[in-house]
Structures are given as structure tokens and as C-alpha cells.
Design a protein around this motif. Structure first.
Motif, PDB file in Angstrom:
ATOM      1  N   ALA A  65      -3.861   1.301  -0.339  1.00  0.00           N
ATOM      2  CA  ALA A  65      -3.655  -0.439  -0.730  1.00  0.00           C
ATOM      3  C   ALA A  65      -4.394  -1.070   0.436  1.00  0.00           C
ATOM      4  O   ALA A  65      -4.792  -0.519   1.520  1.00  0.00           O
ATOM      5  CB  ALA A  65      -2.206  -0.809  -0.496  1.00  0.00           C
ATOM      6  N   PRO A  66      -4.663  -2.208   0.025  1.00  0.00           N
ATOM      7  CA  PRO A  66      -5.399  -2.929   1.323  1.00  0.00           C
ATOM      8  C   PRO A  66      -4.650  -2.852   2.604  1.00  0.00           C
ATOM      9  O   PRO A  66      -3.423  -3.290   2.579  1.00  0.00           O
ATOM     10  CB  PRO A  66      -5.687  -4.282   0.778  1.00  0.00           C
ATOM     11  CG  PRO A  66      -5.709  -4.161  -0.669  1.00  0.00           C
ATOM     12  CD  PRO A  66      -4.688  -3.082  -1.002  1.00  0.00           C
ATOM     13  N   GLY A  67      -5.156  -2.319   3.681  1.00  0.00           N
ATOM     14  CA  GLY A  67      -4.528  -2.575   5.015  1.00  0.00           C
ATOM     15  C   GLY A  67      -3.486  -1.138   5.107  1.00  0.00           C
ATOM     16  O   GLY A  67      -2.818  -1.195   5.965  1.00  0.00           O
ATOM     17  N   ARG A  68      -3.802  -0.017   4.069  1.00  0.00           N
ATOM     18  CA  ARG A  68      -2.722   1.028   4.050  1.00  0.00           C
ATOM     19  C   ARG A  68      -3.627   2.302   3.796  1.00  0.00           C
ATOM     20  O   ARG A  68      -4.041   2.408   2.577  1.00  0.00           O
ATOM     21  CB  ARG A  68      -1.615   0.777   3.298  1.00  0.00           C
ATOM     22  CG  ARG A  68      -0.422   1.582   3.340  1.00  0.00           C
ATOM     23  CD  ARG A  68       0.907   1.531   2.448  1.00  0.00           C
ATOM     24  NE  ARG A  68       1.711   2.549   2.186  1.00  0.00           N
ATOM     25  CZ  ARG A  68       2.757   2.396   3.194  1.00  0.00           C
ATOM     26  NH1 ARG A  68       2.583   1.645   4.053  1.00  0.00           N
ATOM     27  NH2 ARG A  68       3.534   3.484   2.885  1.00  0.00           N
ATOM     28  N   VAL A  69      -3.634   2.932   4.718  1.00  0.00           N
ATOM     29  CA  VAL A  69      -4.363   4.540   4.463  1.00  0.00           C
ATOM     30  C   VAL A  69      -3.366   5.582   4.706  1.00  0.00           C
ATOM     31  O   VAL A  69      -2.747   5.506   5.520  1.00  0.00           O
ATOM     32  CB  VAL A  69      -5.462   4.448   5.460  1.00  0.00           C
ATOM     33  CG1 VAL A  69      -5.209   4.460   6.828  1.00  0.00           C
ATOM     34  CG2 VAL A  69      -6.389   5.922   5.383  1.00  0.00           C
ATOM     35  N   ARG A  70      -3.372   6.575   3.797  1.00  0.00           N
ATOM     36  CA  ARG A  70      -2.634   7.718   3.822  1.00  0.00           C
ATOM     37  C   ARG A  70      -3.436   8.972   4.512  1.00  0.00           C
ATOM     38  O   ARG A  70      -4.289   9.199   4.102  1.00  0.00           O
ATOM     39  CB  ARG A  70      -2.174   8.289   2.648  1.00  0.00           C
ATOM     40  CG  ARG A  70      -1.362   9.315   2.862  1.00  0.00           C
ATOM     41  CD  ARG A  70      -0.582   9.998   1.401  1.00  0.00           C
ATOM     42  NE  ARG A  70       0.221   9.050   0.479  1.00  0.00           N
ATOM     43  CZ  ARG A  70       0.144   8.479  -0.432  1.00  0.00           C
ATOM     44  NH1 ARG A  70      -1.037   8.814  -1.292  1.00  0.00           N
ATOM     45  NH2 ARG A  70       0.879   7.757  -0.902  1.00  0.00           N
ATOM     46  N   ILE A  71      -2.923   9.362   5.725  1.00  0.00           N
ATOM     47  CA  ILE A  71      -3.750  10.557   6.470  1.00  0.00           C
ATOM     48  C   ILE A  71      -2.876  11.859   6.541  1.00  0.00           C
ATOM     49  O   ILE A  71      -1.878  11.965   6.997  1.00  0.00           O
ATOM     50  CB  ILE A  71      -4.049  10.066   7.787  1.00  0.00           C
ATOM     51  CG1 ILE A  71      -4.534   8.764   7.865  1.00  0.00           C
ATOM     52  CG2 ILE A  71      -4.883  11.112   8.412  1.00  0.00           C
ATOM     53  CD1 ILE A  71      -4.868   8.132   9.351  1.00  0.00           C
ATOM     54  N   ASP A  72      -3.349  12.582   5.515  1.00  0.00           N
ATOM     55  CA  ASP A  72      -2.489  13.949   5.540  1.00  0.00           C
ATOM     56  C   ASP A  72      -1.129  13.786   5.253  1.00  0.00           C
ATOM     57  O   ASP A  72      -0.125  14.479   5.741  1.00  0.00           O
ATOM     58  CB  ASP A  72      -2.705  14.832   6.518  1.00  0.00           C
ATOM     59  CG  ASP A  72      -4.223  15.206   6.933  1.00  0.00           C
ATOM     60  OD1 ASP A  72      -4.934  15.574   5.947  1.00  0.00           O
ATOM     61  OD2 ASP A  72      -4.589  15.247   7.967  1.00  0.00           O
TER      62      ASP A  72
END
Length: 348
Positions: A173-180
């Protein structure tokens, strides 16, 4: 790369001047297809240009890798967007930013520069900001070798930038990143374009649309066609590598025309400059010999970001000529280059 931080701007050079110096004819147009059997190039406008030898250097197609992110390509529009982010950090509106390097074909160095320069600017302005760099690389700038990676990792840590290496990142989502699997909330996402091959009609390409070349930059499967730069299937997309491929192609073409020159396959010597407002790191990596040099001084001459055997010296001459016009003292004169009968189709 300093332009978004008001410490410098990209230099442009008139192609008409280059054409006059090198002795080639510049055609404005866009490549539509290649008829390799007839040795003819067709443009979108319907013009047909015959050739004896053809070199394709049309680049690749930049693709936005993530939605809701600011994609930086180096264009004036992108520089304006980055300048806006810098101002928002200085004024306290933005406090958390992630610089996300996408998977696939890209050149990651500019994103490290942007992160480091923003950290410098925030420190100078006493602004509180949390910066993250997310990369699928096993180590930062791994393509330059372990010594350069260690140097860059140290610079990031010193600047207070959180590094997420070997990371499988997904912008959800805008402003939300999933890292592993773990979510990171940020105010802004900054990324680079992912490059796709142009799939030139009439020329064989790999599944990603890039042209496969040999060590002399000859395109596999078609006679008398060469390629250099991002349009090729070569894994590293960088201007200096493009110059090395072009040098190999030029030597092979000249030898085929009877010139007494050696035509050696190009060897990958990767050169890059990690540049901020206050310092520079010169990086040199010989992929064949696995040798790496990292220094705060020039490791090649002229110390340009794109280190081409012919191009760098020529552009330095244009810079010095411009300096003379402004009344700055210079020591080197610019010679006239001759390239015989060459036609260049400019993609405008």
C-alpha cells in the motif's frame, strides 16, 4: 545526481556538436524495425536507412516497479519530486522514508546516493528523519565486490541509515512495504525503475526483450548487427559497461573494414562514483580478476562517472571548452575526432 539537493546539476551536451566533431549524420526519428536480410533500418515515420554495419544502443524501457512510490530516473521531473521530499524533510513534514531497490534489471547506485545525501541534509538542518534502504542484493552494491560492500555498509551505518539487504520487498500500500513478511510503515517510498528490453522488431531477443551479444558486442543470430548498453542482455546496466561494449564493437567493425587494429572482446571493468554533497568514493571492480579498489580519490582519468575510453575524454574536452567561454583557465585543448561515414538515428 546532486541536482535534487541544489548542489549541482546534470550536464547536457548538444548532439549536433558531437555529430560535427565525429563526422556522423544525425537523423531524428524512432526505430520501428530492422530488416537484417536487406540491411535496412525502418523508422516509425516510414524512413528507410540502409546500412553495412548496424549498432543498436537504444536503451531499455523503464517500468515502474511499485505503486505508490516516487520513481527516480534522473529526469528533471523526478529531480523536482525529490527536491520536494528534501524540503518536506527540512520542514518536518516527513520523518520516515524507505529507499527500495526493485528486483530485476536496474542500476542500484543512485538510490544509495540519494539516501546518503538526504541523511547529510537532515543532519545539517537538525531534522529528525528515519531512513531505510531495502535491497534484494546480498550486500550493498555487491556487484562491485566485497570491499566496496563493506565500505558502503559502513557509510550507511555511520549516517544512521537502516539497511535491509537480501530482502524480499513488496509494496502492499502507499507508505507500507512488507520486508520478508514484516511490515514497515513510512511517509515516503523512493525507488528506481525496473528495466525491460525493447523487443526490437526484426531482431532476435531473449525472453525479457533484450539483445543477446557476444564478447565483440555482435548480436547473436543476425549478421552485421551490434548492440551496446541497456538494450543488451548483459546483466549489468551501467554507462561505463556500455562504453566498453561500444569500444569492442567499433574495433571489430574497423578490423572487418581492413583497419590495422586489434579487436579484443570486451572485459568487464566496472567503475562507479558514489557521490554526495560533501565527499566521493571511487569504486573500481575488475570482474575477471576479482580485484576491487575503493578510494576517496580518482582511480581513473578523467574522473567522470561514465568512464569510456573515448567518450570520457571527449566530454571532458567539451567541459573545458565551455570553461574557456566562461573565462575559466584550462590546460587541455580539444582535438577533432573523425569516425568516417557513420549515421546515427536519434530516438526523440
Amino acid at each position: 545526481m546532486l541536482a535534487p539537493f541544489a548542489a549541482g546539476s546534470a550536464t547536457t551536451y548538444p548532439i549536433e556538436r558531437m555529430a560535427a566533431d565525429a563526422g556522423f549524420t544525425h537523423h531524428r526519428g524512432r526505430l520501428a524495425r530492422v530488416d537484417a536480410g536487406a540491411h535496412v533500418v525502418a523508422t516509425v515515420a516510414g524512413e528507410h536507412l540502409p546500412y553495412d554495419k548496424l549498432l543498436i544502443a537504444s536503451g531499455a524501457h523503464p517500468v515502474e516497479p511499485f505503486g505508490g512510490a516516487t520513481m527516480f530516473t534522473g529526469s528533471l521531473t523526478d529531480q523536482g519530486r525529490l527536491h520536494g521530499i528534501v524540503q518536506d524533510v527540512e520542514e518536518g513534514y516527513i520523518r520516515r522514508i524507505a529507499f527500495v531497490i526493485p528486483p530485476g534489471n536496474t542500476w542500484p547506485l543512485p538510490l544509495y546516493e540519494l539516501a546518503l545525501m538526504l541523511a547529510e541534509r537532515a543532519y545539517e538542518m537538525c531534522a529528525t528523519v528515519e531512513l531505510h534502504v531495502v535491497t534484494p542484493e546480498p550486500t550493498p552494491l555487491a556487484v562491485f565486490g566485497s570491499e566496496a560492500s563493506r565500505e558502503l555498509a559502513g557509510l550507511l551505518a555511520e549516517a544512521g541509515i537502516v539497511l535491509h539487504a537480501a530482502a524480499d520487498a513488496e509494496v502492499i500500500a502507499p507508505g507500507r512495504v512488507r520486508i520478508d513478511g514484516a511490515a514497515l510503515e513510512v511517509d515516503r517510498l523512493v525507488t528506481l525503475p525496473r528495466l525491460e528490453g525493447p523487443r526490437i522488431c526484426g531482431l532476435p531477443a531473449n525472453p525479457d526483450g533484450f539483445l543477446v551479444i557476444d564478447g565483440h558486442a555482435r548480436v547473436s543470430g543476425v549478421p552485421d548487427v551490434y548492440a551496446a548498453g541497456d538494450v543488451t542482455a548483459f546483466a549489468i546496466k551501467q554507462g561505463g559497461i556500455a562504453c566498453q561494449q561500444a569500444d569492442a564493437a567499433a574495433a571489430d567493425i574497423a578490423r572487418g573494414a581492413g583497419a590495422p587494429v586489434a579487436a579484443e572482446p570486451f572485459t568487464t571493468v566496472l567503475r562507479g562514483v558514489l557521490l554526495t554533497e560533501r565527499w566521493a568514493r571511487f569504486l573500481r571492480h575488475d570482474a575477471g580478476g576479482q580485484e576491487t579498489d575503493v578510494a576517496g580519490r580518482a582511480l581513473w582519468w578523467p574522473p567522470t562517472k561514465i568512464a569510456g575510453r573515448e567518450l570520457a575524454g571527449y566530454l571532458e574536452g567539451l567541459d573545458e571548452e565551455a570553461g574557456r567561454a566562461l573565462g575559466r583557465p584550462v590546460n587541455v585543448d580539444v582535438g577533432t575526432h573523425s569516425a568516417g561515414s557513420i549515421e546515427v538515428l536519434g530516438l526523440h
